[in-house]
Design a protein around this motif. Sequence first.
Motif, PDB file in Angstrom:
ATOM      1  N   GLY A 459      38.259  34.820  34.212  1.00  0.00           N
ATOM      2  CA  GLY A 459      39.453  35.628  33.965  1.00  0.00           C
ATOM      3  C   GLY A 459      39.287  37.052  34.465  1.00  0.00           C
ATOM      4  N   PHE A 460      38.110  37.636  34.220  1.00  0.00           N
ATOM      5  CA  PHE A 460      37.840  38.980  34.714  1.00  0.00           C
ATOM      6  C   PHE A 460      37.877  39.018  36.242  1.00  0.00           C
ATOM      7  N   VAL A 461      37.317  37.983  36.893  1.00  0.00           N
ATOM      8  CA  VAL A 461      37.291  37.958  38.361  1.00  0.00           C
ATOM      9  C   VAL A 461      38.707  37.869  38.919  1.00  0.00           C
ATOM     10  N   ILE A 462      39.592  37.138  38.249  1.00  0.00           N
ATOM     11  CA  ILE A 462      41.001  37.073  38.677  1.00  0.00           C
ATOM     12  C   ILE A 462      41.629  38.470  38.635  1.00  0.00           C
ATOM     13  N   ILE A 463      41.404  39.195  37.537  1.00  0.00           N
ATOM     14  CA  ILE A 463      41.975  40.541  37.388  1.00  0.00           C
ATOM     15  C   ILE A 463      41.453  41.476  38.471  1.00  0.00           C
ATOM     16  N   MET A 464      40.137  41.458  38.717  1.00  0.00           N
ATOM     17  CA  MET A 464      39.568  42.406  39.669  1.00  0.00           C
ATOM     18  C   MET A 464      39.940  42.076  41.109  1.00  0.00           C
ATOM     19  N   THR A 465      40.145  40.806  41.413  1.00  0.00           N
ATOM     20  CA  THR A 465      40.569  40.431  42.762  1.00  0.00           C
ATOM     21  C   THR A 465      41.987  40.933  43.032  1.00  0.00           C
ATOM     22  N   ILE A 466      42.851  40.833  42.041  1.00  0.00           N
ATOM     23  CA  ILE A 466      44.216  41.383  42.157  1.00  0.00           C
ATOM     24  C   ILE A 466      44.153  42.905  42.328  1.00  0.00           C
ATOM     25  N   PHE A 467      43.271  43.558  41.579  1.00  0.00           N
ATOM     26  CA  PHE A 467      43.113  45.014  41.670  1.00  0.00           C
ATOM     27  C   PHE A 467      42.714  45.436  43.089  1.00  0.00           C
ATOM     28  N   ILE A 468      41.736  44.747  43.664  1.00  0.00           N
ATOM     29  CA  ILE A 468      41.296  45.073  45.024  1.00  0.00           C
ATOM     30  C   ILE A 468      42.441  44.893  46.018  1.00  0.00           C
ATOM     31  N   TYR A 469      43.198  43.819  45.885  1.00  0.00           N
ATOM     32  CA  TYR A 469      44.281  43.529  46.820  1.00  0.00           C
ATOM     33  C   TYR A 469      45.298  44.668  46.873  1.00  0.00           C
ATOM     34  N   PHE A 470      45.629  45.218  45.715  1.00  0.00           N
ATOM     35  CA  PHE A 470      46.687  46.222  45.681  1.00  0.00           C
ATOM     36  C   PHE A 470      46.192  47.669  45.807  1.00  0.00           C
ATOM     37  N   PHE A 471      44.956  47.952  45.372  1.00  0.00           N
ATOM     38  CA  PHE A 471      44.585  49.357  45.209  1.00  0.00           C
ATOM     39  C   PHE A 471      43.418  49.847  46.062  1.00  0.00           C
ATOM     40  N   LEU A 472      42.694  48.970  46.741  1.00  0.00           N
ATOM     41  CA  LEU A 472      41.587  49.459  47.575  1.00  0.00           C
ATOM     42  C   LEU A 472      41.964  49.390  49.047  1.00  0.00           C
ATOM     43  N   PRO A 473      42.084  50.544  49.737  1.00  0.00           N
ATOM     44  CA  PRO A 473      42.336  50.528  51.177  1.00  0.00           C
ATOM     45  C   PRO A 473      41.053  50.191  51.932  1.00  0.00           C
TER      46      PRO A 473
END
Length: 516
Positions: A459-473
Amino acid sequence: MAGGGFVAQDGGRNYAGQITAFVVITCLVAATGGLIFGYDIGISGGVTGMPSFLKEFFPATYKKSHDVNENAYCKYDNHLLTLFTSSLYLAALVASFFASVITRIFGRKTSMCSGGLVFLVGALLNGFATNIIMLIVGRLLLGVGVGFANQSVPVYLSEMAPAKIRGALNIGFQMAITIGIVVANLVNYGSSKIEGGWGWRISLGLAAVPAIIMTVGSLFLPDTPNSILERGHTEKSKKMLQKIRGTDDVEEEFQDLVDATEAAKRVEHPWRTILEPRYRPQLVMCTLIPFFQQVTGINVIMFYAPVLFMTLGFGQKASLMSAVITGTVNVVATVVSIYSVDKVGRRALFLEGGVQMILCQIGVGTMIGLKFGVTGEAVLSSGEADFVLFLICAYVAAFAWSWGPLGWLVPSEICPLEIRSAGQAINVSVNMLFTFIIAQGFLSLLCHMKFGLFYLFAGFVIIMTIFIYFFLPETKNVPIEEMNRVWKAHWFWGKYIPDDAVIGGHAYSSKNNSSA
């Protein structure tokens, strides 16, 4: 909704210079600082699974592990035993703040040398330990060494390396960590066969070897041009830059360093400064990336691999050998990251690795749940054991070419000089805090959550993968002193970056993904 921005491949300023043998060798020597961290990660889980070690220092756990009436998930649930592993990371957390000051005032190499010496003393204490107090004090000293190394080495590598291979050279640190882990696993496997029950002393005492390598190696390292300039030696800094770039034509890059240093000198309180809105992207990334790196659950595998495999019904020797296999996969997959990080970029590795880890965590949790249920009473067939080992290896590989190295690389390359030490200290301290929490709580969580623990990490990995997609250039091929232009071009972070923070007066072009 807008997605994360991509930096154009040719968007970075092209400084003069070449990839010199001097800078490659220097970075390889500095990267050996990762050996002490890796060796410790690999050694602690194997030692805590050795009957002779448990019998001498943790007799209650030894008795519990041989109790046939004890739930298999709970046989190693002992807070004092987990404190042996986790105390190191608590010490590293505190040490990282002191290391931040030393790294800034005295230079990166001084911080590396200091960390190596303290780690050496801790290794000797552990090797000759006769009681639990000596063990814990030794672990605390090891933690101080790790805190200093993790603070200084990634910054050193990012500052020395040319932009186009900065990712590959910086990942040398992660490569050294993975080599340290697999060497420790091999040492554990060999020392477990020693008759007389003192093999654990060999395992713990040999931590002195990577400490000596790091300490002696740091004595021969030059300091970075950034660090030399930060301490007021302008001409010396320029000569070092010319040496590592292999050319006298360094005026453009050196002027950017001077500008960044002048900006840094105007900052009297970097800890207060990093809280300003203009540094919001760096603060968020230096906090959330190390947090996410730990809640992947990777250290469950790295710290407690032998204990975990024994919980699943592997014998002691099979458990140690399985840990060697996962450690070897870790090394090989890190090579993949070194080769690809400056070609496909940081985002692609983060996203692919995240998806692969999600699938593997769900697979392991489901396999264990179907076979062991909540009682933990079952025996894996040879084929089932091999499949669990395969899933764990695939998970380790995904981490090793994504969140493992990039969790250190990205925070070390995104901070401007005026907040670089503070940013790296936050990165290290958050990493160590949650490493401590996971290490201290895992065996208890395994006892209470059973196979559901693997779903929690997924579950944590799902959240962090979404975070990278939207917020890390994307940050590949971007000179380290020009990183603000990347944030200025980003769909979300751009509003925090004032125009005067962008070198050259224009932002990188970016392509935005769209998602429903």
